[in-house]
Write an enzyme that holds these catalytic residues in place. Structure first.
Site, PDB file in Angstrom:
ATOM      1  NE  ARG A  37      -6.855  29.939  49.495  1.00  0.00           N
ATOM      2  CZ  ARG A  37      -7.019  29.217  50.605  1.00  0.00           C
ATOM      3  NH1 ARG A  37      -6.110  28.349  50.955  1.00  0.00           N
ATOM      4  NH2 ARG A  37      -8.089  29.357  51.349  1.00  0.00           N
ATOM      5  NE  ARG A  73     -14.360  23.568  55.051  1.00  0.00           N
ATOM      6  CZ  ARG A  73     -14.857  22.472  55.576  1.00  0.00           C
ATOM      7  NH1 ARG A  73     -14.584  21.318  55.048  1.00  0.00           N
ATOM      8  NH2 ARG A  73     -15.628  22.516  56.618  1.00  0.00           N
ATOM      9  CE  LYS A 119      -9.540  33.750  53.660  1.00  0.00           C
ATOM     10  NZ  LYS A 119     -10.285  32.497  53.622  1.00  0.00           N
ATOM     11  CG  ASN A 120     -12.649  33.672  56.337  1.00  0.00           C
ATOM     12  OD1 ASN A 120     -12.533  33.343  55.161  1.00  0.00           O
ATOM     13  ND2 ASN A 120     -11.841  33.227  57.291  1.00  0.00           N
ATOM     14  CG  ASP A 132     -19.021  15.659  60.338  1.00  0.00           C
ATOM     15  OD1 ASP A 132     -18.132  16.450  59.967  1.00  0.00           O
ATOM     16  OD2 ASP A 132     -19.148  15.302  61.523  1.00  0.00           O
ATOM     17  CB  CYS A 175      -5.281  25.352  53.148  1.00  0.00           C
ATOM     18  SG  CYS A 175      -6.448  26.210  54.180  1.00  0.00           S
ATOM     19  NE  ARG A 223     -10.885  23.632  56.890  1.00  0.00           N
ATOM     20  CZ  ARG A 223     -10.764  24.850  56.429  1.00  0.00           C
ATOM     21  NH1 ARG A 223      -9.850  25.137  55.553  1.00  0.00           N
ATOM     22  NH2 ARG A 223     -11.564  25.813  56.837  1.00  0.00           N
ATOM     23  N   PRO A 224     -13.932  17.811  57.390  1.00  0.00           N
ATOM     24  CG  PRO A 224     -14.718  16.461  59.116  1.00  0.00           C
ATOM     25  CD  PRO A 224     -13.566  17.331  58.718  1.00  0.00           C
ATOM     26  CG  ASP A 247      -8.103  31.740  60.715  1.00  0.00           C
ATOM     27  OD1 ASP A 247      -7.857  30.525  60.635  1.00  0.00           O
ATOM     28  OD2 ASP A 247      -9.156  32.244  60.283  1.00  0.00           O
TER      29      ASP A 247
END
Ligand code: EPZ
Length: 414
Positions: free
Chosen positions: A395, A92, A22-23, A124, A116, A121-122, A302
């Site tokens: 997902r 995200r 997926k990623n 910046d 999620c 989870r910024p 993960d």
């Protein structure tokens, strides 16, 4: 809203195939924004996050054609404009559209990307990297506007490692004729796979330790590319084998889960591996472990939740330290409901005492990895478990119930 009903315990046996990552897939779909021609991706899992990313790009004029796990992508005619804010907010990973859209059109605006519940989870580090390169970033309450005219610097140094931050700069840089260097880059296998994809399209990319040098080009070539196997699926199925049966997991790259296999050895879990498979047995006794998550090549965050289930079956006290995200121990509450002995020491650390016989319960799937974790816990639990919010698992895992049923699992989607 769907739920999974599982009747355990199930002794599983047979072979399970790992699908594409997926990623990695999501980043290559984003990379296709930069390519003037048709891209063919193979080994693309059919999962909700990818369906959403496709929807975002279709709304901008992109064309997609799926045939099984092959996806043909044509983004030549996408219009300059902004990705659908509601879809971006719901996922995200959509943040990786930023680099390619900005590179191609010179400006883009996105809301804060959602995701999620595993942490704040910024973004910046993404913003700082783009600002460092000379991109003007205007922030309003929930929106970021990016405008790019010319590069003012050729180097980005991340203060702390970020996977999608690295990928965003890699994608952006692959479209620039001037060389860009990324320091303190993430080197997760998915980042390397994306770099391979971009190299095949014509970008020059070199990776030395945590330094990535990119010399891109405006006319990246249309290509065919096979996405790497999903190492998190591979690890999750490996853990499932150690918990409940003798499993052969195929279509994986054992090198990508080396940190997990190292823990298996220490815990007394026997396995055999080949070039693209892993055979794993349920041992009579599992030794406790001390797991600390870290950036690749460390133990992946993960895989920390599925590992938590394995630790409920180890003899003695195990410890988990989650060092990447600030809220990734939530699934332990679900395991506690199933009878696990858990002590949460602080938001980053927990102790698990085992072995315990888990029992069925009614539980909510919090995020996608937590959901998959509760699912494998249910397979070794006594009685019926109901996992609500099954869509969260969809997902990231394609047809998970069908694949588990083939191994002998009693699982039903309701
Ligand atoms: C990627 O997320 C993955 N997602 C995650 O997988 C994975 O858990 C994570 O990398 C770590 O390996 C995708 O690839 C789509 P980070 P990413 O930026 O890139 C903080 C899954 O289940 N941070 O490396 O978002 C951040 O909050 C998902 O498939 C900042 O503070 O992760 C986190 O605590 C979940 N500011 C840490 O750094 C920033 O600008 C690492 O995040 C960026 C990140």
């Amino acid at each position: 809203m769907a739920k999974f009903e599982i009747w355990g315990p199930n002794k599983l046996k047979g072979e399970i195939t790992v699908f594409g990552a997926k990623n990695a897939a999501m980043k290559m779909i984003a990379a296709s924004v930069l390519i003037q021609g048709e891209v063919t991706l193979e080994n693309v899992p059919d999962i909700l996050d990818i369906q959403k990313e496709i929807k975002i790009l279709e709304k901008m004029g992109g064309k997609f054609q799926r045939n099984g796990h092959t996806l043909k992508i044509d983004l030549r005619k996408i219009r300059p404009g902004n990705p659908d804010p509601d879809l971006v907010r719901s996922m995200r990973a959509s943040v990786v559209l930023l680099g390619p859209l900005l590179a191609r059109f010179g400006k883009v605006s996105i809301p804060h990307p959602g995701g999620c519940l595993i942490g704040k989870r910024p973004i910046d580090r993404h913003l700082q990297a783009f600002k460092d390169l000379g991109i003007k970033v205007t922030e309003s309450e929930d929106n970021y506007q990016f405008n790019f005219e010319r590069l003012v610097k050729d180097e980005v140094k991340f203060s702390k490692i970020t996977v999608t931050g690295t990928e965003n700069v890699l994608l952006f840089g692959s479209f620039q004729e001037k060389q860009i260097t990324i320091k303190n880059a993430a080197i997760e296998p998915e980042v390397i796979d994306l770099a391979e994809f971009l190299k095949k399209s014509g970008a020059q990319i070199e990776i030395n330790d945590r330094t990535i040098t990119i010399r891109g080009r405006r006319n990246l070539k249309p290509i065919e590319y096979r996405i790497m196997p999903d190492r998190i699926e591979a690890g999750t199925f490996g853990i499932l084998g150690a918990l409940s049966g003798n499993l052969k997991v195929t279509n994986l790259n054992p090198a990508h889960i080396e940190s997990l296999l190292k823990e298996f050895k220490k815990m007394g879990i026997r396995f055999e591996k080949g070039k693209d498979w892993l055979y794993i047995e349920k041992p009579a006794k599992i030794s406790p472990a001390d797991i600390r998550t870290a950036e690749y090549p460390g133990f992946p965050t993960d895989l920390q939740p599925p590992m938590g289930v394995l630790l409920t079956q180890a003899e003695g006290i195990s410890r988990i330290t989650e060092s990447i995200f600030e809220n990734r121990l939530g699934y332990l509450k679900g395991l506690e409901k199933m009878g696990a002995k858990i002590k949460i020491l602080n938001p980053h650390q927990a102790e698990i005492t085992g072995p315990t016989t888990l029992h069925g319960a009614k539980i909510e799937s919090l995020d996608l990895r937590a959901g998959a974790t509760l699912l494998i816990a249910a397979l070794i639990s006594q009685g019926k478990t109901e996992i609500f919010n099954a869509e969260v698992i969809d997902r990231g895992y394609e047809k998970i119930e069908e694949r588990l049923q083939k191994l002998g699992a009693k699982i039903k989607r309701v």
